[in-house]
Write an enzyme that holds these catalytic residues in place. Structure first.
Site, short mmCIF file in Angstrom:
data_model
loop_
_atom_site.label_atom_id
_atom_site.label_comp_id
_atom_site.label_asym_id
_atom_site.label_seq_id
_atom_site.Cartn_x
_atom_site.Cartn_y
_atom_site.Cartn_z
N TRP A 273 0.82 -1.21 0.00
CA TRP A 273 0.00 0.00 0.00
C TRP A 273 0.85 1.27 0.00
O TRP A 273 0.32 2.37 -0.08
CB TRP A 273 -0.97 0.01 1.18
CG TRP A 273 -0.37 -0.38 2.48
CD1 TRP A 273 0.23 0.44 3.40
CD2 TRP A 273 -0.33 -1.70 3.05
NE1 TRP A 273 0.65 -0.28 4.49
CE2 TRP A 273 0.32 -1.59 4.30
CE3 TRP A 273 -0.78 -2.94 2.62
CZ2 TRP A 273 0.52 -2.71 5.12
CZ3 TRP A 273 -0.57 -4.04 3.44
CH2 TRP A 273 0.07 -3.91 4.68
N ARG A 274 2.18 1.10 0.09
CA ARG A 274 3.07 2.26 0.02
C ARG A 274 3.62 2.48 -1.38
O ARG A 274 4.46 3.36 -1.60
CB ARG A 274 4.22 2.11 1.02
CG ARG A 274 3.79 2.26 2.46
CD ARG A 274 4.94 2.06 3.43
NE ARG A 274 4.50 2.29 4.81
CZ ARG A 274 5.19 1.90 5.88
NH1 ARG A 274 6.36 1.28 5.74
NH2 ARG A 274 4.74 2.15 7.09
N GLU B 194 -5.76 0.92 5.48
CA GLU B 194 -5.97 1.34 6.87
C GLU B 194 -7.15 0.60 7.52
O GLU B 194 -7.11 0.27 8.70
CB GLU B 194 -6.19 2.86 6.94
CG GLU B 194 -4.95 3.67 6.62
CD GLU B 194 -3.78 3.41 7.56
OE1 GLU B 194 -4.00 2.92 8.69
OE2 GLU B 194 -2.63 3.69 7.17
N GLN C 67 -6.77 -3.66 13.98
CA GLN C 67 -6.81 -4.88 14.79
C GLN C 67 -6.25 -6.12 14.07
O GLN C 67 -6.57 -7.25 14.43
CB GLN C 67 -8.25 -5.16 15.27
CG GLN C 67 -8.80 -4.04 16.15
CD GLN C 67 -10.25 -4.25 16.52
OE1 GLN C 67 -11.14 -4.17 15.68
NE2 GLN C 67 -10.52 -4.51 17.78
N TYR D 217 -9.30 8.21 13.34
CA TYR D 217 -8.02 7.66 12.92
C TYR D 217 -7.96 7.51 11.40
O TYR D 217 -6.99 7.95 10.75
CB TYR D 217 -7.75 6.30 13.57
CG TYR D 217 -6.58 5.61 12.91
CD1 TYR D 217 -5.29 6.02 13.17
CD2 TYR D 217 -6.78 4.60 11.97
CE1 TYR D 217 -4.20 5.45 12.51
CE2 TYR D 217 -5.71 4.02 11.30
CZ TYR D 217 -4.43 4.45 11.58
OH TYR D 217 -3.37 3.89 10.92
N ASP E 161 -3.61 5.96 16.56
CA ASP E 161 -4.00 4.59 16.88
C ASP E 161 -3.22 4.14 18.11
O ASP E 161 -2.55 4.93 18.77
CB ASP E 161 -3.77 3.66 15.69
CG ASP E 161 -2.30 3.51 15.33
OD1 ASP E 161 -1.44 4.19 15.95
OD2 ASP E 161 -1.99 2.70 14.44
N GLY F 264 -11.56 -11.41 9.31
CA GLY F 264 -12.27 -11.12 10.55
C GLY F 264 -12.82 -9.70 10.63
O GLY F 264 -12.58 -8.87 9.76
#
Length: 366
Positions: A34-35, A47, A52, A130, A148, A91
């Site tokens: 993602w960078r 993000e 979690q 966030y 976060d 999840g």
């Protein structure tokens, strides 16, 4: 408390802190998919996935998700079942359901362009403070805080903040701290650097202080109290629920699956039938058989013993599951929420991790 932390800020050379932190990040940052660019859609998806969930777990999911839905419009136009399937096993499914609703709104209201200001982006489903700060700072270079757990841990040590980070009100203190510290000319690298520092150096236990690029600015390190921070109260006790479940097969090789309700835990996912048992009553098998008869007007021929016993842990409860195999008739009335499917057809439905484990054990016993 705000006055205390502002006083502590006086001990920090902010411009030097920014340079030390950003220089370290630009040298040492992990190579993550993602960078590769600062596309707001990619940043947003990453993000949401990272909430979690560990980075090494997210990487293959992110790559697969981007392959299936490379643009915001592609995700907005996808069917929910496709989106849930791409998320299967990650999840916290409310995250992706909210993301799916939010990208649809962006497509309809903002012509498919992720809003570049806090007022509009924070109105989207599932986008809290966030995520707002992360997308705006990383993708658009807006100096917004993205606070976060990693950031709170780092700054509690840097600024010697002893407020309980488990309390929602404490987040405001850290957001204000970031507003004071953030590099206005490079908020993207600054915020990512704080997150990275918390992930790989300033860890919850045994922080690697000797490797820390901002050690000289850290008040907890100088006072020798880095292991005592942050202050965080423990969560409430995890509730245990006893369940019995059944993998039921028809004579012609189809399996009974059902869809969970559209609201609540694991909403809209598919599962093998299960029942919450009473440990003070008769055997789990007997209770499960009674339940199946009542629910489907069908006697299931369950094997004598459970072929698996699984524990599945959620944030607030744990399922202790006994899993049985059995046969069932093929004349159960099917619907949008109850189906008999072949093993091949089963692949297109999204199951919780607990059910994936059941199926794995079932196949191993065959």
């Amino acid at each position: 408390m705000t006055k205390i932390f502002l006083k502590n800020l006086e001990n920090v050379n902010i411009s030097q802190f920014q340079r030390d932190l950003i220089d370290w990040f630009q040298r040492e940052q992990r190579i993550l998919p993602w960078r590769e660019n600062k596309d707001p859609y990619r940043v947003w998806v990453s993000e949401i996935m990272l909430q979690q969930t560990r980075v090494d777990t997210v990487i293959p999911y992110f790559n697969n998700f981007m392959a299936k839905f490379p643009t915001l419009n592609a995700l907005a136009e996808a069917e929910e079942e496709q989106v849930l399937k791409a998320w299967e096993g990650l999840g916290y499914y409310s995250r992706v359901r909210n993301l799916h609703k939010a990208v649809k709104e962006v497509k309809e209201t903002y012509a498919g362009i992720v809003p570049d200001n806090a007022k509009e982006i924070s109105k989207l489903k599932g986008v809290g403070p966030y995520t707002t700060g992360a997308v705006l700072s990383i993708a658009y270079g807006v100096p917004e805080p993205a606070v976060d757990g990693n950031v709170m841990r780092v700054l509690s040590r840097i600024l010697s903040i002893w407020e309980d980070i488990a309390k929602p009100a404490t987040r405001k203190i850290f957001e204000e701290a970031v507003r004071e510290l953030i590099a206005k000319d490079n908020p993207s690298d600054f915020n990512q650097a704080l997150m990275e520092l918390g992930a790989i150096i300033c860890t919850p236990t045994s922080p690697s202080c000797l490797l820390c690029p901002v050690r000289e600015h850290c008040q907890a390190f100088h006072e020798g109290v880095q292991a005592e921070l942050p202050v965080k109260t423990k969560n409430k006790k995890n509730k245990k629920v006893q369940l019995a479940s059944a993998v039921l097969r028809t004579v012609d090789g189809k399996y009974l699956i059902r869809k969970r309700p559209s609201e609540g835990l694991l909403a809209n996912l598919w599962e093998f039938p299960y029942f919450e048992i009473d440990s003070n009553y008769t055997s789990a098998k007997r209770q499960l058989n009674d339940y199946l008869q009542k629910e489907y007007s069908e006697d299931a021929k369950l094997e004598n013993g459970a072929f698996a016993k699984l524990d599945h842990v959620f944030s607030h409860l744990t399922w202790n599951i006994e899993v049985y195999a059995g046969e069932v008739g093929g004349d159960i009335p099917q619907s949008e929420t109850l189906k008999l499917v072949t093993e091949e057809e089963m692949q297109k439905y999204t199951f919780p991790v607990s059910n994936q484990k059941m199926w794995k054990h079932y196949k191993e016993k065959e």
